[in-house]
Design a protein around this motif. Structure first.
Motif, PDB file in Angstrom:
ATOM      1  N   ILE A 216       0.827  -1.202   0.000  1.00  0.00           N
ATOM      2  CA  ILE A 216       0.000   0.000   0.000  1.00  0.00           C
ATOM      3  C   ILE A 216       0.867   1.260   0.000  1.00  0.00           C
ATOM      4  O   ILE A 216       0.554   2.255  -0.665  1.00  0.00           O
ATOM      5  CB  ILE A 216      -0.953   0.011   1.221  1.00  0.00           C
ATOM      6  CG1 ILE A 216      -1.997  -1.112   1.100  1.00  0.00           C
ATOM      7  CG2 ILE A 216      -1.631   1.364   1.373  1.00  0.00           C
ATOM      8  CD1 ILE A 216      -2.966  -0.934  -0.054  1.00  0.00           C
ATOM      9  N   GLN A 217       1.977   1.209   0.722  1.00  0.00           N
ATOM     10  CA  GLN A 217       2.846   2.390   0.798  1.00  0.00           C
ATOM     11  C   GLN A 217       3.462   2.741  -0.553  1.00  0.00           C
ATOM     12  O   GLN A 217       3.795   3.906  -0.800  1.00  0.00           O
ATOM     13  CB  GLN A 217       3.948   2.177   1.844  1.00  0.00           C
ATOM     14  CG  GLN A 217       3.452   2.364   3.268  1.00  0.00           C
ATOM     15  CD  GLN A 217       4.558   2.211   4.294  1.00  0.00           C
ATOM     16  OE1 GLN A 217       5.269   1.205   4.324  1.00  0.00           O
ATOM     17  NE2 GLN A 217       4.699   3.193   5.157  1.00  0.00           N
ATOM     18  N   THR A 218       3.595   1.753  -1.434  1.00  0.00           N
ATOM     19  CA  THR A 218       4.137   2.070  -2.761  1.00  0.00           C
ATOM     20  C   THR A 218       3.176   2.959  -3.544  1.00  0.00           C
ATOM     21  O   THR A 218       3.591   3.669  -4.473  1.00  0.00           O
ATOM     22  CB  THR A 218       4.403   0.798  -3.584  1.00  0.00           C
ATOM     23  OG1 THR A 218       3.156   0.118  -3.847  1.00  0.00           O
ATOM     24  CG2 THR A 218       5.352  -0.145  -2.865  1.00  0.00           C
ATOM     25  N   LEU A 219       1.891   2.957  -3.183  1.00  0.00           N
ATOM     26  CA  LEU A 219       0.897   3.753  -3.903  1.00  0.00           C
ATOM     27  C   LEU A 219       1.066   5.249  -3.657  1.00  0.00           C
ATOM     28  O   LEU A 219       0.544   6.074  -4.399  1.00  0.00           O
ATOM     29  CB  LEU A 219      -0.520   3.331  -3.498  1.00  0.00           C
ATOM     30  CG  LEU A 219      -0.872   1.856  -3.713  1.00  0.00           C
ATOM     31  CD1 LEU A 219      -2.313   1.593  -3.289  1.00  0.00           C
ATOM     32  CD2 LEU A 219      -0.658   1.435  -5.160  1.00  0.00           C
ATOM     33  N   VAL A 220       1.823   5.611  -2.613  1.00  0.00           N
ATOM     34  CA  VAL A 220       2.076   7.022  -2.305  1.00  0.00           C
ATOM     35  C   VAL A 220       3.062   7.635  -3.292  1.00  0.00           C
ATOM     36  O   VAL A 220       3.088   8.849  -3.486  1.00  0.00           O
ATOM     37  CB  VAL A 220       2.587   7.163  -0.851  1.00  0.00           C
ATOM     38  CG1 VAL A 220       2.989   8.587  -0.540  1.00  0.00           C
ATOM     39  CG2 VAL A 220       1.520   6.697   0.126  1.00  0.00           C
ATOM     40  N   MET A 221       3.884   6.793  -3.938  1.00  0.00           N
ATOM     41  CA  MET A 221       4.846   7.256  -4.950  1.00  0.00           C
ATOM     42  C   MET A 221       5.798   8.307  -4.384  1.00  0.00           C
ATOM     43  O   MET A 221       5.940   9.411  -4.913  1.00  0.00           O
ATOM     44  CB  MET A 221       4.121   7.845  -6.164  1.00  0.00           C
ATOM     45  CG  MET A 221       3.106   6.943  -6.786  1.00  0.00           C
ATOM     46  SD  MET A 221       2.185   7.775  -8.097  1.00  0.00           S
ATOM     47  CE  MET A 221       1.420   9.112  -7.173  1.00  0.00           C
ATOM     48  N   ALA A 222       6.446   7.974  -3.273  1.00  0.00           N
ATOM     49  CA  ALA A 222       7.269   8.946  -2.551  1.00  0.00           C
ATOM     50  C   ALA A 222       8.333   9.604  -3.432  1.00  0.00           C
ATOM     51  O   ALA A 222       8.461  10.828  -3.476  1.00  0.00           O
ATOM     52  CB  ALA A 222       7.925   8.277  -1.346  1.00  0.00           C
ATOM     53  N   ASP A 223       9.114   8.781  -4.152  1.00  0.00           N
ATOM     54  CA  ASP A 223      10.213   9.334  -4.951  1.00  0.00           C
ATOM     55  C   ASP A 223       9.693  10.235  -6.066  1.00  0.00           C
ATOM     56  O   ASP A 223      10.246  11.311  -6.328  1.00  0.00           O
ATOM     57  CB  ASP A 223      11.065   8.205  -5.546  1.00  0.00           C
ATOM     58  CG  ASP A 223      11.858   7.468  -4.489  1.00  0.00           C
ATOM     59  OD1 ASP A 223      12.084   8.053  -3.413  1.00  0.00           O
ATOM     60  OD2 ASP A 223      12.244   6.318  -4.730  1.00  0.00           O
ATOM     61  N   GLU A 224       8.622   9.801  -6.734  1.00  0.00           N
ATOM     62  CA  GLU A 224       8.061  10.606  -7.821  1.00  0.00           C
ATOM     63  C   GLU A 224       7.506  11.932  -7.297  1.00  0.00           C
ATOM     64  O   GLU A 224       7.668  12.976  -7.931  1.00  0.00           O
ATOM     65  CB  GLU A 224       6.953   9.833  -8.540  1.00  0.00           C
ATOM     66  CG  GLU A 224       7.462   8.808  -9.497  1.00  0.00           C
ATOM     67  CD  GLU A 224       8.354   9.418 -10.580  1.00  0.00           C
ATOM     68  OE1 GLU A 224       7.897  10.293 -11.314  1.00  0.00           O
ATOM     69  OE2 GLU A 224       9.520   9.017 -10.668  1.00  0.00           O
ATOM     70  N   THR A 225       6.843  11.896  -6.167  1.00  0.00           N
ATOM     71  CA  THR A 225       6.254  13.105  -5.611  1.00  0.00           C
ATOM     72  C   THR A 225       7.332  14.087  -5.180  1.00  0.00           C
ATOM     73  O   THR A 225       7.213  15.296  -5.404  1.00  0.00           O
ATOM     74  CB  THR A 225       5.336  12.773  -4.420  1.00  0.00           C
ATOM     75  OG1 THR A 225       4.345  11.833  -4.853  1.00  0.00           O
ATOM     76  CG2 THR A 225       4.637  14.011  -3.903  1.00  0.00           C
ATOM     77  N   ASN A 227      10.328  14.345  -6.495  1.00  0.00           N
ATOM     78  CA  ASN A 227      10.943  14.865  -7.709  1.00  0.00           C
ATOM     79  C   ASN A 227      10.045  15.861  -8.439  1.00  0.00           C
ATOM     80  O   ASN A 227      10.521  16.728  -9.166  1.00  0.00           O
ATOM     81  CB  ASN A 227      11.292  13.716  -8.664  1.00  0.00           C
ATOM     82  CG  ASN A 227      12.439  12.866  -8.150  1.00  0.00           C
ATOM     83  OD1 ASN A 227      13.266  13.355  -7.378  1.00  0.00           O
ATOM     84  ND2 ASN A 227      12.482  11.617  -8.549  1.00  0.00           N
ATOM     85  N   LEU A 228       8.748  15.740  -8.225  1.00  0.00           N
ATOM     86  CA  LEU A 228       7.786  16.614  -8.905  1.00  0.00           C
ATOM     87  C   LEU A 228       8.014  18.073  -8.581  1.00  0.00           C
ATOM     88  O   LEU A 228       7.780  18.965  -9.403  1.00  0.00           O
ATOM     89  CB  LEU A 228       6.368  16.203  -8.515  1.00  0.00           C
ATOM     90  CG  LEU A 228       5.191  16.888  -9.208  1.00  0.00           C
ATOM     91  CD1 LEU A 228       5.241  16.602 -10.725  1.00  0.00           C
ATOM     92  CD2 LEU A 228       3.879  16.419  -8.630  1.00  0.00           C
ATOM     93  N   PHE A 229       8.515  18.341  -7.362  1.00  0.00           N
ATOM     94  CA  PHE A 229       8.652  19.728  -6.920  1.00  0.00           C
ATOM     95  C   PHE A 229      10.095  20.155  -6.711  1.00  0.00           C
ATOM     96  O   PHE A 229      10.363  21.133  -6.007  1.00  0.00           O
ATOM     97  CB  PHE A 229       7.850  19.935  -5.636  1.00  0.00           C
ATOM     98  CG  PHE A 229       6.389  19.639  -5.813  1.00  0.00           C
ATOM     99  CD1 PHE A 229       5.587  20.491  -6.535  1.00  0.00           C
ATOM    100  CD2 PHE A 229       5.829  18.485  -5.290  1.00  0.00           C
ATOM    101  CE1 PHE A 229       4.244  20.222  -6.724  1.00  0.00           C
ATOM    102  CE2 PHE A 229       4.493  18.201  -5.472  1.00  0.00           C
ATOM    103  CZ  PHE A 229       3.700  19.075  -6.194  1.00  0.00           C
ATOM    104  N   LYS A 230      11.018  19.440  -7.322  1.00  0.00           N
ATOM    105  CA  LYS A 230      12.415  19.863  -7.275  1.00  0.00           C
ATOM    106  C   LYS A 230      12.627  21.058  -8.192  1.00  0.00           C
ATOM    107  O   LYS A 230      12.018  21.170  -9.235  1.00  0.00           O
ATOM    108  CB  LYS A 230      13.338  18.717  -7.683  1.00  0.00           C
ATOM    109  CG  LYS A 230      13.572  17.701  -6.581  1.00  0.00           C
ATOM    110  CD  LYS A 230      14.652  16.716  -6.964  1.00  0.00           C
ATOM    111  CE  LYS A 230      14.970  15.775  -5.801  1.00  0.00           C
ATOM    112  NZ  LYS A 230      16.015  14.796  -6.177  1.00  0.00           N
ATOM    113  N   LYS A 231      13.527  21.948  -7.748  1.00  0.00           N
ATOM    114  CA  LYS A 231      13.816  23.138  -8.559  1.00  0.00           C
ATOM    115  C   LYS A 231      14.509  22.752  -9.851  1.00  0.00           C
ATOM    116  O   LYS A 231      15.248  21.786  -9.895  1.00  0.00           O
ATOM    117  CB  LYS A 231      14.719  24.105  -7.778  1.00  0.00           C
ATOM    118  CG  LYS A 231      14.023  24.800  -6.625  1.00  0.00           C
ATOM    119  CD  LYS A 231      14.940  25.689  -5.882  1.00  0.00           C
ATOM    120  CE  LYS A 231      15.441  26.846  -6.740  1.00  0.00           C
ATOM    121  NZ  LYS A 231      16.339  27.764  -6.019  1.00  0.00           N
TER     122      LYS A 231
END
Length: 231
Positions: A216-225, A227-231
């Protein structure tokens, strides 16, 4: 000459007022940064970088809504129409359910993604799957989130992020396998057979099954999220 002198004085006064206002805003930002730094696991420098990102997204009211997240996802993945991804990521940040995100929520969510605590992990996972934020998870919501994750994984690992996420299609086998897994997980978590997963049921299942919790925790997409807001 006297009029010109007065106009010049007025310009100087306005410039001073503008400078004072900017100085006050800068001090306010520094104060907020120090406070948030003490609550999160991030340095002041990291938070200042995130403040720039946040300000570039926020409206005049100083908060971020779903449309700004939709724009960020469009820029990152070339995706024009992926409401499931937008809602999943947005709900991760919107801790108080206000449908807007302030800077503190923004930073604390990103801090969690880097250093998840046990309690926060369960709460955030539930919010991410509860797409309409009504306090329970339906079979359709779980299925949508898992299909979106499968599609995003294929975009990253197979397509190597080339082109738009919207162009990535799951094969019939991939679709059926993902739906089957979603239905299996739903049946496991819907303990009272009420047709939805309550937060209490969700917590009990996550606490009692380490393998299920990890999935279930993989559904949070931690790494992608992150990276989404990196400068």
């Amino acid at each position: 000459v006297k009029v010109l002198f007065n106009l010049s004085d007025l310009k100087v006064k306005k410039a001073e007022e503008m400078g004072n206002k900017q100085e006050k805003e800068s001090k306010k930002d520094d104060s907020n940064i120090s406070q948030i730094a003490s609550e999160s696991n991030m340095s002041k420098e990291e938070i200042r970088d995130l403040l720039e990102v946040f300000k570039s997204m926020a409206g005049k009211d100083g908060v971020v809504g779903k449309e700004q997240f939709r724009d960020a996802i469009k820029k990152k993945y070339g995706s024009e129409n992926n409401s499931t991804l937008v809602f999943t990521v947005f709900n991760l940040f919107d801790k108080d359910g206000s449908k807007t995100i302030d800077f503190r929520e923004f930073v604390m969510a990103l801090s969690f993604l880097s250093n998840p605590s046990v309690n926060d992990a369960v709460d955030i996972c539930f919010r991410c799957i509860d797409l309409n934020n009504d306090g329970s998870i339906t079979k359709g919501e779980l299925r949508e989130v898992m299909l979106m994750n499968a599609k995003l994984k294929k975009y990253i690992e197979i397509s190597r992020r080339n082109g738009s996420l919207d162009n990535v299609k799951l094969s019939p086998t991939e679709t059926n396998d993902t739906i089957h897994e979603a239905e299996m997980i739903f049946e496991q978590m819907d303990r009272d057979r009420g047709g939805n997963i309550t937060k209490d049921e969700f917590i009990a299942c996550m606490d009692g099954d380490a393998e299920l919790k990890a999935r279930i925790q993989t559904l949070v997409m931690a790494d992608e999220t992150k990276n989404l807001f990196k400068k």
